[in-house]
Scaffold this motif. Structure first.
Motif, PDB file in Angstrom:
ATOM      1  N   PHE A 184      16.897   6.151  -1.900  1.00  0.00           N
ATOM      2  CA  PHE A 184      16.050   5.616  -2.553  1.00  0.00           C
ATOM      3  C   PHE A 184      14.697   5.724  -2.649  1.00  0.00           C
ATOM      4  N   PHE A 185      14.270   6.010  -1.536  1.00  0.00           N
ATOM      5  CA  PHE A 185      12.609   5.965  -1.410  1.00  0.00           C
ATOM      6  C   PHE A 185      12.738   6.937  -2.998  1.00  0.00           C
ATOM      7  N   VAL A 186      13.006   8.055  -2.925  1.00  0.00           N
ATOM      8  CA  VAL A 186      12.349   8.681  -4.114  1.00  0.00           C
ATOM      9  C   VAL A 186      12.818   7.845  -5.245  1.00  0.00           C
ATOM     10  N   LEU A 187      14.253   7.723  -5.698  1.00  0.00           N
ATOM     11  CA  LEU A 187      14.482   6.021  -6.664  1.00  0.00           C
ATOM     12  C   LEU A 187      12.836   5.126  -7.095  1.00  0.00           C
ATOM     13  N   GLU A 188      12.499   4.854  -5.781  1.00  0.00           N
ATOM     14  CA  GLU A 188      11.823   3.451  -5.411  1.00  0.00           C
ATOM     15  C   GLU A 188       9.977   4.237  -5.738  1.00  0.00           C
ATOM     16  N   THR A 189       9.647   5.205  -6.304  1.00  0.00           N
ATOM     17  CA  THR A 189       9.086   5.654  -5.993  1.00  0.00           C
ATOM     18  C   THR A 189       8.838   5.893  -7.193  1.00  0.00           C
ATOM     19  N   ILE A 190      10.154   6.473  -8.060  1.00  0.00           N
ATOM     20  CA  ILE A 190       9.530   6.624  -9.431  1.00  0.00           C
ATOM     21  C   ILE A 190       9.642   5.214  -9.970  1.00  0.00           C
ATOM     22  N   ALA A 191      10.495   4.092  -9.481  1.00  0.00           N
ATOM     23  CA  ALA A 191      10.990   3.647 -10.103  1.00  0.00           C
ATOM     24  C   ALA A 191       9.773   2.683 -10.638  1.00  0.00           C
ATOM     25  N   ARG A 192       8.489   2.252  -9.617  1.00  0.00           N
ATOM     26  CA  ARG A 192       6.968   2.051 -10.020  1.00  0.00           C
ATOM     27  C   ARG A 192       6.430   2.114 -11.158  1.00  0.00           C
ATOM     28  N   VAL A 193       6.721   3.725 -11.821  1.00  0.00           N
ATOM     29  CA  VAL A 193       5.773   4.562 -12.521  1.00  0.00           C
ATOM     30  C   VAL A 193       6.097   3.749 -13.563  1.00  0.00           C
ATOM     31  N   PRO A 194       6.910   3.364 -14.657  1.00  0.00           N
ATOM     32  CA  PRO A 194       6.972   2.705 -16.123  1.00  0.00           C
ATOM     33  C   PRO A 194       5.685   1.726 -16.224  1.00  0.00           C
ATOM     34  N   TYR A 195       5.865   0.706 -14.878  1.00  0.00           N
ATOM     35  CA  TYR A 195       4.895  -0.664 -14.867  1.00  0.00           C
ATOM     36  C   TYR A 195       2.902  -0.276 -15.297  1.00  0.00           C
ATOM     37  N   PHE A 196       3.269   0.704 -14.023  1.00  0.00           N
ATOM     38  CA  PHE A 196       1.386   1.298 -14.800  1.00  0.00           C
ATOM     39  C   PHE A 196       1.795   1.533 -16.199  1.00  0.00           C
ATOM     40  N   ALA A 197       2.335   2.272 -16.055  1.00  0.00           N
ATOM     41  CA  ALA A 197       2.186   3.481 -18.380  1.00  0.00           C
ATOM     42  C   ALA A 197       1.918   2.122 -18.678  1.00  0.00           C
ATOM     43  N   PHE A 198       2.854   1.308 -18.951  1.00  0.00           N
ATOM     44  CA  PHE A 198       3.215   0.283 -19.257  1.00  0.00           C
ATOM     45  C   PHE A 198       1.374  -0.552 -19.164  1.00  0.00           C
ATOM     46  N   ILE A 199       1.255  -1.085 -18.212  1.00  0.00           N
ATOM     47  CA  ILE A 199      -0.553  -1.149 -18.506  1.00  0.00           C
ATOM     48  C   ILE A 199      -1.553  -0.805 -18.726  1.00  0.00           C
ATOM     49  N   SER A 200      -1.296   0.772 -18.708  1.00  0.00           N
ATOM     50  CA  SER A 200      -2.374   1.592 -18.958  1.00  0.00           C
ATOM     51  C   SER A 200      -2.481   1.868 -20.334  1.00  0.00           C
ATOM     52  N   VAL A 201      -1.130   1.813 -21.302  1.00  0.00           N
ATOM     53  CA  VAL A 201      -1.486   1.439 -22.659  1.00  0.00           C
ATOM     54  C   VAL A 201      -1.766   0.078 -22.890  1.00  0.00           C
ATOM     55  N   LEU A 202      -1.022  -0.835 -22.487  1.00  0.00           N
ATOM     56  CA  LEU A 202      -1.886  -2.064 -23.098  1.00  0.00           C
ATOM     57  C   LEU A 202      -3.052  -2.542 -22.961  1.00  0.00           C
ATOM     58  N   HIS A 203      -3.757  -1.803 -21.695  1.00  0.00           N
ATOM     59  CA  HIS A 203      -5.246  -1.661 -21.564  1.00  0.00           C
ATOM     60  C   HIS A 203      -5.745  -1.488 -22.735  1.00  0.00           C
ATOM     61  N   MET A 204      -5.469  -0.271 -22.983  1.00  0.00           N
ATOM     62  CA  MET A 204      -6.469   0.620 -23.673  1.00  0.00           C
ATOM     63  C   MET A 204      -5.221   0.010 -25.020  1.00  0.00           C
ATOM     64  N   TYR A 205      -5.212  -1.019 -25.764  1.00  0.00           N
ATOM     65  CA  TYR A 205      -4.987  -1.367 -26.982  1.00  0.00           C
ATOM     66  C   TYR A 205      -5.733  -2.456 -27.061  1.00  0.00           C
ATOM     67  N   GLU A 206      -5.564  -2.887 -25.886  1.00  0.00           N
ATOM     68  CA  GLU A 206      -7.620  -4.392 -25.836  1.00  0.00           C
ATOM     69  C   GLU A 206      -8.384  -3.764 -25.913  1.00  0.00           C
TER      70      GLU A 206
END
Length: 245
Positions: free
Chosen positions: A27-49
């Motif tokens: 579960f530790f491994v899964l939750e470490t990975i689980a946060r990543v997509p939301y960081f990625a989405f925010i990064s690209v959205l900032h680029m778009y802005e």
């Protein structure tokens, strides 16, 4: 979309191989990975802005709330000792780095594809926790809840907790935490809510903050869709060249 489903299955098989009898580490491994997509989405959205291509404040707010929720899942697993061994930390961190760049590329190319992939990941997470609860439920009811879980789920300020659950009206879900069973039950339900939100995101422009004023004007400066509103990077670049200023 077949390739990313195959990738997901490969990661699941690797985790099954290493963690078939070590649940908290898994579960530790899964939750470490689980946060990543939301960081990625925010990064690209900032680029778009930054390029003036796509401004969606609700997307940024909801994705941050999702990452905040996943962070607390991770903190719970750490308090349970899931990160005790260096190999588990090494594996989780390096998979997360690769996953981040992969998701950034996928989201920039096609948000719909990236959201679908995340929906599949969240559905797997829900299933994983559901199976664990059914197998270990009676034992979990005898164990105390980690303090971090009590602080998170029983907090008086649950604004961000409501924010990632876009299919629900704020203040309609208030967890109880009396033992470790309740903790995992709520983590499972969180993953189900993430899955619903990721599904909603696959319809472009469909995501709205649960706390948004439903009567706000469409030309609200903060959240307005610009004239060059688009989805993936290729579409944005093409429209930036063809749209009249």
């Amino acid at each position: 979309m077949l390739w990313h489903l195959l990738l997901q299955d490969s990661v699941i098989k690797v985790l099954d191989l290493f963690y078939h009898d070590r649940n908290y580490a898994r579960f530790f491994v899964l939750e470490t990975i689980a946060r990543v997509p939301y960081f990625a989405f925010i990064s690209v959205l900032h680029m778009y802005e930054s390029f003036g291509w796509w401004r969606r404040a609700d997307y940024l707010k909801v994705h941050f709330a999702e990452s905040w929720n996943e962070l607390h899942h991770l903190l719970i697993m750490e308090e349970l000792g899931g990160n005790a061994f260096w190999f588990d930390r090494f594996l989780a961190q390096h998979i997360a780095i690769i996953y981040y760049f992969m998701t950034v590329f996928m989201y920039a190319l096609s948000p719909r594809m990236a959201y679908h992939f995340s929906e599949c990941v969240e559905r797997h997470a829900y299933s994983t926790y559901d199976k664990f609860i059914k197998l270990q439920g009676e034992e979990l009811k005898k164990l105390p809840a980690p303090q971090v879980a009590i602080d998170y789920y029983m907090n008086e300020d649950l604004y961000l907790f409501d924010e990632f659950q876009t299919s629900r009206t704020p203040n309609t879900r208030r967890p109880k935490i009396e033992n470790l069973y309740d903790v995992f039950l709520n983590i499972r339900d969180d993953e189900g809510e993430h899955c619903k939100t990721m599904k909603a995101c696959q319809t472009h422009g469909n995501l709205q903050s649960p706390h948004s004023n439903m009567s706000r004007r469409d030309d609200d400066v903060e959240c307005a869709v610009l004239s060059t509103d688009c989805e993936g990077f290729v579409d944005c670049f093409r429209k930036s060249l063809t749209t009249d200023k």
